[in-house]
Scaffold this active site. Structure first.
Site, short mmCIF file in Angstrom:
data_model
loop_
_atom_site.label_atom_id
_atom_site.label_comp_id
_atom_site.label_asym_id
_atom_site.label_seq_id
_atom_site.Cartn_x
_atom_site.Cartn_y
_atom_site.Cartn_z
CB CYS A 42 -0.37 0.42 1.09
SG CYS A 42 -2.08 1.83 1.34
CB THR A 101 -8.82 1.88 4.83
OG1 THR A 101 -8.43 2.47 5.94
CG2 THR A 101 -8.94 1.65 4.23
CE1 TYR A 160 -5.01 2.90 -5.28
CE2 TYR A 160 -4.03 4.39 -5.63
CZ TYR A 160 -4.19 3.03 -4.81
OH TYR A 160 -2.90 2.53 -4.63
#
Length: 283
Positions: A42, A101, A160
């Protein structure tokens, strides 16, 4: 699987808001109180891992690296305590319904998540927990904040927006922003070592996107106008940062590729992980 994204009526990707936004304490805490949950895959989490290493905060901020392949329950925690990151979210807020997350910081004393506010976590560490190097110098903070905002909307999140877009118009608008920002950065970094006169928080935020660009964003997210390696100044800059141990040691290209290509089946239903690209980051 809970998704940290939703699609607006016009096909635009909208990122989930951060639920836990308490600030980390001012001043270094007692060792063992806080634990960072992060993923090498990430980009938002890698920022915190880099800053933790640069500032020498290993003794003040423990870390757990989650498995790069999420399943229907989300991020799995190797070792099984907890088994899934979701357990920490629900222990903090039993009514939580969003995506679980990384990065997030867990308070061992109070048994709760303090923050999953990824833009603020690095700043808190830089302002309160570590001072050398000064990644967020007070005199430059307005300029760093402005550049960080531009990086987020033009590149960090825009890739994204391009990759998850569900309309041609939304995709083209996002990908145009991506390459306008890269073009600007290429010009800015020509003849310069860093974005400012010394290494700052902005360099950390830019690096984690550049590290994933040719391996993931170029093909998987259809950001295929140009590669990172087509930008001489940016490519040289990315490799200069990679030569710094805090950047290199937290960059795992295998985990990055497996996470995106195996997990995001709405984009890559075959879950095939591509071979390559062959890039010499140590050159």
């Amino acid at each position: 699987m809970k998704l940290a994204r939703e699609i607006a009526d016009d096909g635009r990707f909208v990122r989930q808001s951060n639920r836990f936004t308490d600030r980390l304490p001012s001043g270094p805490p007692e060792p063992g109180r806080y634990r960072l949950y992060a993923s090498y895959a990430c980009p938002w989490a890698q920022r915190v891992l880099i800053v933790r290493e640069l500032l020498g905060l290993r003794d003040l901020l423990d870390v757990t690296i989650v498995d790069p392949i999420r399943d229907e329950k989300g991020w799995r925690v190797p070792g099984g305590d907890p088994e899934y990151l979701s357990e920490l979210y629900l222990a903090t807020d039993p009514d939580y319904t969003g995506r679980y997350t990384v990065p997030c910081v867990w308070d061992n004393r109070d048994q709760r998540i303090v923050t999953n506010d990824f833009p603020q976590i690095t700043l808190d560490l830089e302002m309160s927990w570590g001072t050398t190097p000064d990644l967020y110098p007070e005199a430059l903070r307005p300029e760093i904040d402005a550049l960080n905002e531009r990086l987020y909307h033009g590149l960090n999140n825009a890739v994204y927006e391009a990759g998850f877009a569900r309309s041609q118009e939304a995709y083209e608008e996002a990908v145009t922003r991506v390459f306008a920002t890269l073009d600007h950065l290429e010009e800015r970094l020509t003849g310069r070592e860093f974005l400012f006169d010394a290494l700052t928080d902005s360099d950390v935020r830019l690096y984690t996107t550049l590290a994933r660009f040719d391996a993931v964003y170029y093909g998987h997210f259809k950001c295929s106008v140009r590669r990172l390696t087509d930008y001489p100044a940016l490519w040289a800059y990315a490799r200069r940062l990679y030569a710094i141990p805090a950047f290199r040691d937290t960059t795992d290209f295998d985990q990055i590729k497996r996470h995106y290509y195996v997990t995001q089946t709405n984009i890559n239903p075959s879950r095939i992980v591509p071979v390559g690209p062959e890039l010499d980051w140590s050159a």
